[in-house]
Structure formats: structure tokens, C-alpha cells
Write a protein that holds these residues in place. Structure first.
Motif, PDB file in Angstrom:
ATOM      1  N   THR A  96       0.820  -1.217   0.000  1.00  0.00           N
ATOM      2  CA  THR A  96       0.000   0.000   0.000  1.00  0.00           C
ATOM      3  C   THR A  96       0.849   1.259   0.000  1.00  0.00           C
ATOM      4  OG1 THR A  96      -0.116   0.058   2.424  1.00  0.00           O
ATOM      5  CG2 THR A  96      -1.813  -1.200   1.260  1.00  0.00           C
ATOM      6  N   GLY A  97       2.181   1.107   0.033  1.00  0.00           N
ATOM      7  CA  GLY A  97       3.057   2.267   0.095  1.00  0.00           C
ATOM      8  C   GLY A  97       3.315   2.759   1.505  1.00  0.00           C
ATOM      9  N   ALA A  98       2.796   2.053   2.498  1.00  0.00           N
ATOM     10  CA  ALA A  98       2.982   2.446   3.894  1.00  0.00           C
ATOM     11  C   ALA A  98       4.320   1.915   4.408  1.00  0.00           C
ATOM     12  CB  ALA A  98       1.847   1.899   4.753  1.00  0.00           C
ATOM     13  N   PRO A  99       4.886   2.557   5.430  1.00  0.00           N
ATOM     14  CA  PRO A  99       6.109   2.021   6.025  1.00  0.00           C
ATOM     15  C   PRO A  99       5.833   0.713   6.754  1.00  0.00           C
ATOM     16  CG  PRO A  99       5.312   3.924   7.268  1.00  0.00           C
ATOM     17  CD  PRO A  99       4.478   3.834   6.035  1.00  0.00           C
ATOM     18  N   TRP A 100       6.876  -0.085   6.883  1.00  0.00           N
ATOM     19  CA  TRP A 100       6.746  -1.359   7.588  1.00  0.00           C
ATOM     20  C   TRP A 100       6.614  -1.129   9.092  1.00  0.00           C
ATOM     21  CZ3 TRP A 100       5.888  -5.844   5.201  1.00  0.00           C
ATOM     22  CH2 TRP A 100       6.257  -5.968   3.867  1.00  0.00           C
ATOM     23  N   THR A 101       5.912  -2.035   9.743  1.00  0.00           N
ATOM     24  CA  THR A 101       5.864  -2.096  11.197  1.00  0.00           C
ATOM     25  C   THR A 101       6.282  -3.504  11.617  1.00  0.00           C
ATOM     26  OG1 THR A 101       3.565  -2.875  11.304  1.00  0.00           O
ATOM     27  CG2 THR A 101       3.938  -0.466  11.249  1.00  0.00           C
ATOM     28  N   HIS A 102       6.539  -3.663  12.896  1.00  0.00           N
ATOM     29  CA  HIS A 102       6.886  -4.989  13.413  1.00  0.00           C
ATOM     30  C   HIS A 102       5.803  -5.998  13.038  1.00  0.00           C
ATOM     31  CE1 HIS A 102       7.349  -8.256  16.305  1.00  0.00           C
ATOM     32  NE2 HIS A 102       8.561  -7.816  16.584  1.00  0.00           N
ATOM     33  N   GLY A 103       4.531  -5.608  13.237  1.00  0.00           N
ATOM     34  CA  GLY A 103       3.427  -6.521  12.968  1.00  0.00           C
ATOM     35  C   GLY A 103       3.255  -6.849  11.501  1.00  0.00           C
ATOM     36  N   SER A 104       3.372  -5.829  10.623  1.00  0.00           N
ATOM     37  CA  SER A 104       3.153  -6.091   9.200  1.00  0.00           C
ATOM     38  C   SER A 104       4.247  -6.974   8.616  1.00  0.00           C
ATOM     39  CB  SER A 104       3.063  -4.770   8.429  1.00  0.00           C
ATOM     40  OG  SER A 104       4.267  -4.020   8.518  1.00  0.00           O
ATOM     41  N   LEU A 105       5.497  -6.782   9.045  1.00  0.00           N
ATOM     42  CA  LEU A 105       6.575  -7.633   8.531  1.00  0.00           C
ATOM     43  C   LEU A 105       6.433  -9.061   9.043  1.00  0.00           C
ATOM     44  CD1 LEU A 105       9.131  -7.908   6.883  1.00  0.00           C
ATOM     45  CD2 LEU A 105      10.457  -7.192   8.884  1.00  0.00           C
TER      46      LEU A 105
END
Length: 465
Positions: A215-224
Motif C-alpha cells: 500500500t506504500g505504507a512504512p513497515w511495522t513490526h506486525g506487518s513484517l
């Protein structure tokens, strides 16, 4: 004759997702509603325009902030009417209607381009309840058809992509072809996880490099973590939370690597105490005070970096302090020397536990689970009892095996660092540098008798870890 007071109206607009048929955007809905208000001579103040953009009204667990704010305005007696583009924008479930009817007073109007209802009129309430029941039936039928569709796709080894980025990370929009640029990131992140690097450090590094999610959003601990642990990454198909077999797309990670990553992330196993994502300096928490043995902390100085250093902050001690730029350079030099020593490399080469038998049994038990589900899912006679007794036992064994695999992993942050030069060192992230120093050295700082500028290496004790 006294003029009739002007009707105070609210406009409510909502859209969930265009992919399920909601194609009229909220700004277009608002324009239609404003035209209707103008035609009726109703007043709409700016604070009484309520919007729920990309919010579904199907589930009662989903909060609609615009809807809730409008209900509060009704409670306060600020509204005489509600204008919507269509009734299903406001109400998709019977309980929504009952809440609205309970709050509305006699004479409160609900208007749309298709007509007008009085929320306090019993006959209009009857019609609205029928319309709400029809909408609920439509939702249930749509849900049933979608579940059946996904079940058919699962039988073919295909799954829905999900998400709002139009595709699954690592794959093209068709879900079957691997996107190479994403696959490189996934394999890199998996390798760094197995090397013991903190997830927070990996996420920050990806974001600093401009690598984003679909989506073009920065990564977070949860998303990775969510991406790395998806069965899709190993070429596996998951249905209703259970792996049901090989998928129609290729694997980005081999099964053994994926299982190991899942195990490490599930249990947050780490063999080193330096794997902290809260550090900002090379030696804070690693170097220790000679007299008291406590870790040194950074002591910043307002007059510049030259006076910033590592110092003891333990009450009753506070006898040790070293300039940061001197101590960092000295320790980096010692670290690079050790990384270039072949004898040190041989001595520190980890002996990894053989996880082959564990992984083999994991594959066997997983296959047994997949076979059981496929064999008894449609068996009305024996299926319920077999699944109730067998599935929990197999899932428990799978969890035990993943725990053992995680415990057997021997992460080493020194992989790929042997023989590194200063340019390569400077290109590493801070957490990788800290990990290497902590793996190689035990650093003790003794009080110095020398006063003034300069650096006395005799007060720095470096011992092999």
C-alpha cells in the motif's frame, strides 16, 4: 401567522470498498444529499455532515465514528432530519435501525432521493424494519456465496489475495507470479531473523531504505511478521487457519526456512542478550565499569560531541567515564582485527543442532493433518468425531515441533562479517554492529589517573567473549 422553523438536517455518507459494489464515492454522495436538502429547504450545518469512508456496516463489531457522532447529535436534540444517498448507506443491519428508532423523536425524518420516512410514525417504522430485514438477508446471501467461492478456490490451490494493496506482498496481482523485488526483501528479512537480528532493527532499516508495503505504507513490526509467517511464502495454501496443501504459486522461502522463521518469531527466541532495539549508541549497555561492574550509559554534553561519553551512573560509584568518539574507534579497531583472524573464526564457528529430523516429522504431521481434514471434512457420520479428537492432537504436536525447531536454531550475527573492512563495517546498521561487538568482546573500563584530553588504552580491558 408564525413561520415554521427550518428543519435542521444531517448528511450521512458511507462507502466500504469498491470491490464489493460500492462505487459511489462519499463526496458524490454528499453532493446528491446537499441538492436534496436545498430542494426541501432544509439547513445543513458543516458540523452535521458525517462521513464513514472505507468502513463496512455489515458487522456490529466495526465502529463507525461518523455514525456514532450523528447518534450523539440526535441525543442532544440537534437534528430534525437525516439525509442519505440510499438507505443502505445508513442501515445494513436491523440493530442499527432499532438504535436509530429508539433515539429519534416523533417527526424526525429520514430522507433520500427515493423518498422520505418519519422515524416516529409506526407505519413508516414497519416499512423500515422490512427494508432492514431484506438488506440483512442480502448480506447473508452474499457472505454465503463468497464463502462458497473461496472454498472452491481452495480446492484448486488458489486463495484470495486480500488487503487493500491490490496484491499479496511478494506476488503480482494475479497471485501466481512472484515479484522479484519483493522476494529479495522477504528472503533478506528471513535471513536476518534467523541470524538473531531484532525485528525492530530490520523494520527501521527497510523504512530508511524506502522499502514499503504493497500500500506504500512504512513497515511495522506486525506487518513484517505477518508477511514472513504467511504460508503463502512457502508455497502453501491455508484455508480457515489451517494449511491444506501445496498452492498453485511458487514458494519464495523453502519450507524448512519458513518453518524456522515462524518458530523464531512465535517464541521470540534469541541466543544473545544484546538483541535490544532500544539502543542508539555502539557501546551503551555493552561496556562495563571496572569498579562496580555495571553497564556504562551514555552521558550527553551540551557543549558538543567531543565531551559526550560513556560513564558509570551507578550511585556510590560514578568513577568511570570515557569520550565516546575515542572509545568507539578503539573498540571498532579491535573488532575488525578479530573479524580478520582465521583462528578466531574457527573457534567461534557455531555448531548448529541438526533440525532435519524435527523438520521431517513436522512435514509428516502437517501432511497427516491435511489428509485428515480432506478425508473427513465431508463425512457426516464419522467426520465430526474424528476431527474433534484428531485435529487438536495433531495441532498440538505441530506447535511442540515448532518450539523445538526454534530452540535448536543457532543464530549468529557474525555470518557474513568475517574479513569485513572499515567501509563494510560503516555500512552495517547499528544493531548489527552492536551484535558483532557483543559476540566478540567483553569490555571493561577502568578509572583513568590521567586528566585532560586524550585517550589511555591501558584503562580499556578487552577480553574474548
Amino acid at each position: 401567522m408564525q413561520d415554521k422553523p427550518q428543519v435542521r438536517a444531517a448528511i450521512y455518507c458511507r462507502i466500504s470498498l469498491a470491490r464489493i459494489g460500492d462505487t459511489v464515492k462519499v463526496d458524490e454522495q454528499e453532493l446528491v444529499c446537499r441538492r436534496l436538502a436545498h430542494a426541501k429547504g432544509w439547513a445543513v450545518s458543516p458540523e452535521h455532515v458525517y462521513v464513514d469512508n472505507a468502513v463496512s456496516a455489515w458487522k456490529h463489531t466495526v465502529r463507525r465514528k461518523g455514525w456514532e457522532a450523528m447518534l450523539d447529535a440526535i441525543r442532544r436534540g440537534e437534528l430534525d432530519a437525516i439525509i442519505v444517498y440510499h438507505g443502505d448507506r445508513l442501515i445494513r443491519q436491523p440493530w442499527d435501525l432499532e438504535i436509530l428508532l429508539r433515539l429519534a423523536q416523533a417527526g424526525t425524518l429520514l430522507a433520500s432521493p427515493t423518498g422520505e420516512r418519519d422515524l416516529g410514525n409506526p407505519d413508516d417504522q414497519f416499512v423500515l424494519r422490512i427494508e432492514a430485514a431484506v438488506a440483512k438477508r442480502e448480506v447473508d446471501n452474499t457472505s454465503r456465496r463468497m464463502r462458497a467461492k473461496f472454498d472452491r478456490l481452495a480446492e484448486q490451490g488458489i486463495s484470495r489475495l486480500g488487503g487493500r494493496g491490490g496484491r499479496a506482498y511478494g506476488f503480482e496481482p494475479d497471485g501466481l507470479r512472484v515479484r522479484d523485488t519483493d522476494a529479495i526483501v522477504i528472503r533478506e528479512a528471513a535471513g536476518r531473523v534467523l541470524a538473531g537480528e531484532p525485528m525492530g532493527a530490520i523494520v527501521r532499516d527497510l523504512n530508511q531504505r524506502g522499502v514499503t508495503t504493497v500500500t506504500g505504507a512504512p513497515w511495522t513490526h506486525g506487518s513484517l511478521k505477518k508477511v514472513l509467517t504467511k504460508p503463502r511464502m512457502a508455497g502453501l495454501l491455508s484455508h480457515n487457519g489451517t494449511i491444506v496443501g501445496p498452492a498453485a504459486w511458487p514458494a519464495i522461502l523453502d519450507r524448512e526456512t519458513w518453518e524456522a522463521v515462524c518458530s523464531v518469531l512465535a517464541h521470540k527466541a534469541s541466543a544473545y542478550d544484546y538483541a535490544s532495539n532500544a539502543r542508539r549508541y555502539l557501546l551503551s549497555g555493552i561496556a562495563r565499569c571496572g569498579p562496580c561492574g555495571q553497564p556504562l550509559a551514555v552521558r550527553l554534553h551540551s557543549k558538543g560531541r567531543q565531551l559526550t561519553g560513556y560513564g558509570c551512573i551507578t550511585p556510590g560509584c560514578r568513577k568511570t567515564h570515557r569520550a565516546m568518539h575515542h572509545l568507539d574507534e578503539y573498540v571498532i579497531g579491535a573488532t575488525l582485527a578479530l573479524l580478520g583472524d582465521e583462528e578466531v573464526r574457527k573457534r567461534m564457528q557455531p555448531v548448529a543442532a541438526d533440525t532435519g529430523p524435527l523438520v521431517a516429522e513436522l512435514h509428516k504431521v502437517s501432511a497427516r493433518l491435511e489428509q485428515t481434514l480432506a478425508e473427513f471434512a465431508d463425512d457426516d457420520d464419522l467426520g465430526p468425531d474424528v476431527l474433534r479428537l484428531t485435529v487438536p492432537r495433531l495441532k498440538k504436536r505441530i506447535a511442540e515441533l515448532r518450539t523445538q525447531i526454534a530452540a535448536a536454531q543457532v543464530p549468529t550475527v557474525l555470518d557474513g562479517l568475517w574479513g569485513i573492512n572499515r567501509d563494510g563495517w560503516d555500512g552495517l546498521g547499528l544493531h548489527r554492529q552492536r551484535a558483532a561487538v557483543g559476540a566478540l568482546l567483553r569490555i571493561t573500563i577502568r578509572p583513568s589517573r590521567k586528566r585532560g584530553p586524550g585517550f589511555d588504552p591501558s584503562t580499556v580491558e578487552l577480553k574474548p567473549a
